[in-house]
Structures are given as structure tokens and as C-alpha cells.
Design an enzyme around this catalytic site. Structure first.
Site, PDB file in Angstrom:
ATOM      1  CG  LEU A  26      36.619  30.837  86.982  1.00 56.47           C
ATOM      2  CD1 LEU A  26      36.661  31.133  88.557  1.00 56.47           C
ATOM      3  CD2 LEU A  26      37.856  31.555  86.154  1.00 56.47           C
ATOM      4  N   GLY A  27      35.105  26.558  85.218  1.00 57.10           N
ATOM      5  CA  GLY A  27      35.409  25.479  85.203  1.00 57.10           C
ATOM      6  C   GLY A  27      34.066  24.429  85.645  1.00 57.10           C
ATOM      7  CD  GLU A  28      31.046  21.884  82.793  1.00 61.55           C
ATOM      8  OE1 GLU A  28      30.298  20.931  82.820  1.00 61.55           O
ATOM      9  OE2 GLU A  28      30.776  22.788  82.094  1.00 61.55           O
ATOM     10  N   GLY A  29      32.636  20.562  87.317  1.00 60.41           N
ATOM     11  CA  GLY A  29      33.024  18.969  87.526  1.00 60.41           C
ATOM     12  C   GLY A  29      31.863  18.024  87.497  1.00 60.41           C
ATOM     13  N   GLY A  30      31.601  17.182  88.353  1.00 61.53           N
ATOM     14  CA  GLY A  30      30.434  16.279  87.921  1.00 61.53           C
ATOM     15  C   GLY A  30      29.180  16.867  88.548  1.00 61.53           C
ATOM     16  CB  SER A  32      30.264  21.725  91.487  1.00 56.14           C
ATOM     17  OG  SER A  32      31.577  21.389  91.247  1.00 56.14           O
ATOM     18  CE1 TYR A  33      27.867  22.950  84.632  1.00 54.06           C
ATOM     19  CE2 TYR A  33      26.590  22.605  86.688  1.00 54.06           C
ATOM     20  CZ  TYR A  33      26.710  22.379  85.413  1.00 54.06           C
ATOM     21  OH  TYR A  33      26.053  21.271  84.787  1.00 54.06           O
ATOM     22  CB  VAL A  34      33.932  27.112  89.645  1.00 49.54           C
ATOM     23  CG1 VAL A  34      34.616  28.253  90.267  1.00 49.54           C
ATOM     24  CG2 VAL A  34      34.171  25.988  90.525  1.00 49.54           C
ATOM     25  CG  ASP A 148      40.264  14.462  96.394  1.00 48.13           C
ATOM     26  OD1 ASP A 148      41.006  13.567  96.151  1.00 48.13           O
ATOM     27  OD2 ASP A 148      39.404  14.914  95.759  1.00 48.13           O
TER      28      ASP A 148
END
Length: 305
Positions: A26-30, A32-34, A148
Site C-alpha cells: 500500500l505504501g512506504e515511509g522512511g 515503515s512499510y504498509v 502531526d
């Protein structure tokens, strides 16, 4: 918290003795991954958030995010279905099993409207904003602040019910700043954890001594409302051009004279986005004001967009 998690076969994970099938990323950040997963036991979809913990501090932060989910139980705040840590060699990952909200984020909805050269109706803005306020009020009533709040951290379900997510930046609402060293520490933390174009003025240049409180969220809330009205945040373009957001947030917010929305909604925005945190209303006042505006429906632009 989950008691165990294992990779049983390719594309399958087990959490608390329940199997989940991997569907897609679904997505990823710095850090983390979803992933989208499906429960073998119930056929429901879930979002599996995997946080990479590089050290003890990273593990502590992931544990904190889990605890924040467990602290707040409200329909407008994302719940937590299961949680565990899994060790992979000398690395550790935190796994959060969360409800899957199919429609995506408020930001993605605003982007779709912008691409169609459309807008969000006032009734729809108030409906979504009322739910955001309800979720934020639940957080503040626990004496915490989100820190945030932004359109990408608001999910929308099929009925436009907003759900606040990404609780990793939550911390106690009132933070006492005793000296310049503490002020610099909090400013550095805010620079890392509070998105710059939605960050409250007091988090850029901090006086000492002072008290930082949940009014930082009220400012961010105003930025979210502005984004729903204008389809972009009030300081997004300033940030994109490389100009100083820290300087821009010191000035009063203004809307174009051709603004399509009612004076009541415009007044609500300007009452929230006040540079001095002591002059900002609390969430109970904002929530009540939104409910009053909702009771005055229908609006001239009430066609659902």
C-alpha cells in the site's frame, strides 16, 4: 499485543495464531512499510504496518505508537487489531495490524478534486471536519496531543467518516520548557516529527521558559480545514518554493476575496489559525462551532462533490 508472528510461507503471516495473506503493497515511509493483507479466518482486509527498529530507541518508539492506539478508543481514531515485534537476524521489526480503510487519505481525495478542477462542497467539508474534531477531542481529553495532524494522516471511509492515523508523534499535551537547551531539544524533535507546512508557529522559534500544549494541534487543524477549502495547505507552495515557512506562519492567514464558502466557515478558519497559541480556541470550542454550522444546512453549494 501479539504473542507471536512467523512467516509460514511466501505471502502468508501468522499473528496471534491467525493467518493473513499478503495482497499488495500500500505504501512506504522512511522507516515503515504498509501492506494490504487478508485474514484467512474472516476474509476481511487489514493494513499491516511494519516499522523497522534499528536500535533500542526505535523499538521504544514503536512500542509508544502501539500504546497510543490502545489509549484512544474512538470511531474517528484508527484502532489497533494486533501488535508484535519480530526479530530478523540482528534487526527488529514492529508489526501493527490495523483496519484497512479502502477510500484512502483525505489528501488523495483533495488531489482527485484538484485534478478534476472541482471543489469540495461546504456541507461535505463540515461533515468531514466535524469527525476530525471529534477524534482530536478524544485525544485531547486523554491529555495528549497528536502533533502531526495533516490531510495525509486522515483516512476516509466509504461514508466520508474521517479516521485519524499515524499516532507515533503523539505525546503529553503539556510540555514544560524550562531553559534554552530544552527548547532546542523540542525544536529538533518537532523538525523531525511534525510536518513543516502544518507545524504550529511556536514549534519553530520556542521561547524559554514556556509551556507547549495541545494548541499546536489546533493550528494544524486550521491548516487541514484550509486544505479542504483550497485543495492545498496554506503553506504548501511556500515550502515547495523553498521560502521560509517559519516566517510565513507568523502572519495572519488570508483567503481570496472570491472564496466560494460562507462567511461562517471563513470566520471559523481565521479563529483557529492564530499565530499566538494563547489566543487560539480549544478543541471543544472548535467542535461546538462546527456542529452549529452543520445545523444551519443546507448550503447554496450543498451538492455533494
Amino acid at each position: 499485543m501479539g504473542h507471536s508472528l512467523c512467516i509460514c510461507s511466501r505471502g502468508t503471516v501468522t499473528i496471534d495464531n491467525k493467518r493473513y495473506y499478503f495482497i499488495q503493497k500500500l505504501g512506504e515511509g522512511g522507516f515503515s512499510y504498509v501492506d494490504l493483507v487478508e485474514g484467512a479466518h474472516d476474509g476481511h482486509f487489514y493494513a499491516l504496518k511494519r516499522i523497522l527498529c534499528h536500535d533500542r530507541e526505535g523499538r521504544k518508539e514503536a512500542q509508544h505508537e502501539m500504546e497510543m492506539h490502545q489509549l484512544i478508543s474512538h470511531p474517528n481514531v484508527l484502532s489497533l487489531n494486533a501488535f508484535t515485534f519480530v526479530n530478523k537476524g540482528n534487526k527488529c521489526e514492529a508489526w501493527l495490524l490495523l483496519p484497512f480503510v479502502k477510500k484512502g487519505s483525505l489528501w488523495s481525495e483533495l488531489e482527485k478534486l484538484r485534478d478534476k478542477d472541482s471543489f469540495m462542497s461546504e456541507s461535505r467539508i463540515l461533515h468531514i471536519f466535524e469527525g476530525i474534531c471529534a477524534g482530536l477531542q478524544a485525544i485531547h481529553e486523554k491529555n495528549y496531543a497528536h502533533r502531526d495532524l495533516k490531510p495525509t494522516n486522515v483516512l476516509l471511509d466509504e461514508d466520508d467518516k474521517p479516521v485519524l492515523m499515524d499516532l507515533g508523534s503523539m505525546n503529553p499535551a503539556r510540555i514544560e520548557v524550562k531553559d534554552s537547551r530544552e527548547a532546542m531539544t523540542i525544536q529538533d524533535w518537532a523538525a523531525q516529527r511534525c510536518t513543516i507546512s502544518y507545524r504550529a508557529p511556536e514549534l519553530f522559534r520556542m521561547e524559554s521558559p514556556c509551556i507547549i500544549d495541545e494548541k499546536t494541534d489546533i493550528w494544524s487543524l486550521g491548516c487541514v480545514l484550509y486544505a479542504m477549502m483550497m485543495l492545498q495547505g496554506p503553506f504548501d507552495l511556500i515550502f515547495q518554493k523553498g521560502d521560509s515557512v517559519a516566517l510565513a506562519v507568523q502572519n495572519n492567514i488570508s483567503l481570496p476575496k472570491s472564496c466560494r464558502y460562507s462567511q461562517g466557515l471563513q470566520d471559523l478558519l481565521t479563529s483557529i489559525m492564530v499565530a499566538n497559541p494563547q489566543e487560539r480556541p480549544d478543541i471543544a470550542w472548535v467542535h461546538n462551532r462546527v456542529q452549529n454550522l452543520l445545523s444551519n444546512e443546507p448550503f447554496q453549494d450543498s451538492t455533494r462533490v
